[in-house]
Design a protein around this motif. Structure first.
Motif, PDB file in Angstrom:
ATOM      1  N   UNK A   1     -45.605 -58.984 -34.874  1.00  0.00           N
ATOM      2  CA  UNK A   1     -45.074 -58.852 -36.227  1.00  0.00           C
ATOM      3  C   UNK A   1     -43.668 -58.254 -36.157  1.00  0.00           C
ATOM      4  N   UNK A   2     -42.745 -58.889 -36.824  1.00  0.00           N
ATOM      5  CA  UNK A   2     -41.357 -58.454 -36.782  1.00  0.00           C
ATOM      6  C   UNK A   2     -41.149 -57.214 -37.652  1.00  0.00           C
ATOM      7  N   UNK A 183     -49.879 -63.091 -50.551  1.00  0.00           N
ATOM      8  CA  UNK A 183     -49.856 -63.473 -49.154  1.00  0.00           C
ATOM      9  C   UNK A 183     -50.921 -64.498 -48.808  1.00  0.00           C
ATOM     10  N   UNK A 184     -51.563 -65.038 -49.840  1.00  0.00           N
ATOM     11  CA  UNK A 184     -52.474 -66.149 -49.632  1.00  0.00           C
ATOM     12  C   UNK A 184     -51.708 -67.445 -49.821  1.00  0.00           C
ATOM     13  N   UNK A 289     -61.467 -60.954 -44.750  1.00  0.00           N
ATOM     14  CA  UNK A 289     -60.558 -60.877 -43.610  1.00  0.00           C
ATOM     15  C   UNK A 289     -59.281 -60.159 -44.023  1.00  0.00           C
ATOM     16  N   UNK A 290     -58.690 -59.474 -43.066  1.00  0.00           N
ATOM     17  CA  UNK A 290     -57.542 -58.603 -43.325  1.00  0.00           C
ATOM     18  C   UNK A 290     -56.263 -59.419 -43.390  1.00  0.00           C
ATOM     19  N   UNK A 291     -55.621 -59.425 -44.561  1.00  0.00           N
ATOM     20  CA  UNK A 291     -54.385 -60.186 -44.713  1.00  0.00           C
ATOM     21  C   UNK A 291     -53.227 -59.576 -43.927  1.00  0.00           C
ATOM     22  N   UNK A 296     -49.263 -65.183 -43.238  1.00  0.00           N
ATOM     23  CA  UNK A 296     -48.076 -65.710 -42.570  1.00  0.00           C
ATOM     24  C   UNK A 296     -46.857 -64.831 -42.805  1.00  0.00           C
ATOM     25  N   UNK A 297     -46.829 -64.110 -43.914  1.00  0.00           N
ATOM     26  CA  UNK A 297     -45.744 -63.168 -44.189  1.00  0.00           C
ATOM     27  C   UNK A 297     -46.147 -61.778 -43.721  1.00  0.00           C
TER      28      UNK A 297
END
Length: 491
Positions: A1-2, A183-184, A289-291, A296-297
């Motif tokens: 993760x950036x 974030x979905x 599930x943990x976002x 993706x973001x």
């Protein structure tokens, strides 16, 4: 993760919501609102800490963490249309309840007592802390309203508390919490079904606005009091030490599945062995599930409700070998999570007060009908059975899953904090009067703990507790640990 992407996102959130954490506000989403009023929708974490924890230093660390994670110090405010907003303005400081530790299981008794005390939503805060203390070992218990957190949020809270405990001069950077649905994946696009759904929601909201109900703290306390007069919080733990956990991990690797899939399947099989097959409508599994991990973001380690959930049908086939059943469940879960399938966590676009009614105040009428005589508002609502809220709740019943496994997995956080060490952690999801099988899993330091939580009706000589212990023991047998069977629920 950036790190750069996380920083950029956090700056955007800071600009959107507030520039000063002491005045942070954000609207409560419909999904968060589902859990806001429930008597039994708290989630908890217990961390056993080796070493002598200082109450004073822990309180100072908690003040620091409130600056880092705004929702820890939040309350609820309602506007003129009864939309709910999180706000940190003028919220009292936390008071850590400290009790002397005399046994390894004492923490659970303290939790059972504390969950019965309702949060004052409009005063806050919405998190409670208990320290069951001795000089050698302490149990830190965190109880939280589910609207502001999920399991991983509680993990990060414990980690950040201990980090601030050993680094009191630590520079604090506020992590402003986003909406999880940001974030979905956006399914978007035109479809007849989406148009039809919007039309239905419009008609439902229109009917509700003709006969709305606005629930109050008085109503909430009446339900909470009645619920806990009838029930107590129940849990049974399945624990594996580091060697046992390694043995299970090797067996799972050999079969191409995860530990979470294996334990979930074992509990489903065990439940049906002890209590008989789940009904057709209950053979649905909703897997959170943990976002933070899967979106993706990049999100960062925010403290908030930040989960997706996939829902699908699943039937355990007793004529097939156990590990074949595990493989079927494992494949289904991981394909859906990979696609960020959030079918199990979709809040309809209903008016927020209608969300309150159909998600909480209609279902609890069946559980604690006597509570609806405690306030005039509840009495009128309970008698208004032709209200659209009752229709919506009735038509939504088939969506209730029979199984919810919330496995946080192996934690990627430190075990040691100065002269303190996390020896184990226990994650306790919300209990439910509708969902028969709810599991919470977590692993740290090689040790695995899975919980099965449930409401235990008072005055039944702990019959349900005995059944839950039988289910846990049977699950151990499926996993290859028959010798770990015990008559104790909490160890």
């Amino acid at each position: 993760m950036s790190n750069a992407k996380v920083e950029k996102l956090n700056n955007e959130l800071e600009h959107r919501y507030a520039s000063n954490v002491s005045k942070y506000t954000r609207k409560v989403s419909n999904m968060e609102r589902v859990f806001l009023w429930h008597s039994n929708c708290n989630v908890s974490m217990a961390a056993r800490i080796k070493g002598n924890v200082s109450e004073e230093r822990l309180s100072s660390a908690l003040n620091m963490v409130r600056q880092m994670h705004p929702l820890i110090g939040a309350k609820i405010m309602f506007d003129g249309d009864y939309n709910a907003w999180f706000s940190t303005e003028n919220v009292p400081q936390h008071k850590i309840k400290v009790v002397n530790r005399v046994s390894d299981t004492q923490w659970f008794g303290e939790l059972q007592k504390e969950v019965q005390s309702p949060f004052d939503l409009e005063i806050g805060p919405l998190v409670k802390f208990i320290l069951v203390h001795s000089q050698e070992s302490s149990d830190l218990v965190v109880i939280c309203n589910h609207s502001i957190c999920d399991g991983m949020a509680l993990v990060y809270l414990v980690r950040d508390l201990l980090n601030c405990y050993i680094n009191p001069e630590k520079e604090i950077k506020t992590l402003f919490p986003p909406y999880s649905n940001e974030f979905l994946p956006d399914k978007g696009g035109f479809s007849l079904s989406s148009v039809f759904t919007r039309l239905i929601m419009y008609q439902v909201n229109r009917k509700w606005k003709k006969h709305p109900y606005y629930f109050t703290h008085e109503d909430y306390v009446a339900l909470q009091t009645a619920y806990w007069e009838k029930n107590q919080y129940g849990a049974v733990l399945l624990e594996l030490d580091s060697e046992e956990a390694k043995t299970l991990s090797k067996q799972c690797t050999k079969n191409g599945v995860t530990v979470g899939s294996a334990v979930t399947t074992a509990f489903i099989a065990a439940y049906e062995d002890v209590l008989g097959p789940l009904t057709k409508s209950q053979k649905q599994i909703s897997v959170p599930f943990d976002l933070r991990r899967h979106a993706t973001t990049p999100i960062g380690d925010v403290f908030c409700f930040c989960i997706g959930s996939t829902r699908f049908s699943y039937t355990y086939e007793p004529k097939k070998p156990f590990w074949k059943n595990v493989a079927v469940l494992h494949k289904e879960i991981h394909e859906r999570v990979k696609k960020l399938d959030s079918s199990g966590l979709k809040a309809p676009n209903l008016h927020p007060t209608l969300m309150d009614a159909f998600s909480c105040f209609v279902p609890l009428k069946k559980v604690v009908p006597n509570a609806y005589e405690k306030t005039e508002n509840l009495r009128q609502f309970s008698q208004d059975t032709k209200n659209i809220a009752f229709e919506v709740a009735g038509k939504s019943e088939h969506l209730n899953p029979g199984i919810i496994p919330s496995n946080l997995g192996r934690l990627n956080i430190p075990e040691n904090y100065g002269d303190l060490q996390i020896d184990r952690m226990v994650f306790l999801p919300a209990i439910s009067d509708i969902v028969p099988l709810i599991l919470g899993g977590i692993s740290i330091g090689g040790k695995m703990v899975f919980s099965m939580t449930y409401p235990e009706p008072k005055g039944r000589n702990m019959r349900i507790a005995d059944e839950m212990i039988q289910i846990r023991n049977r699950a151990l047998k499926y996993l290859g640990f028959l010798d770990k069977a015990s008559e104790s629920a909490i160890m």
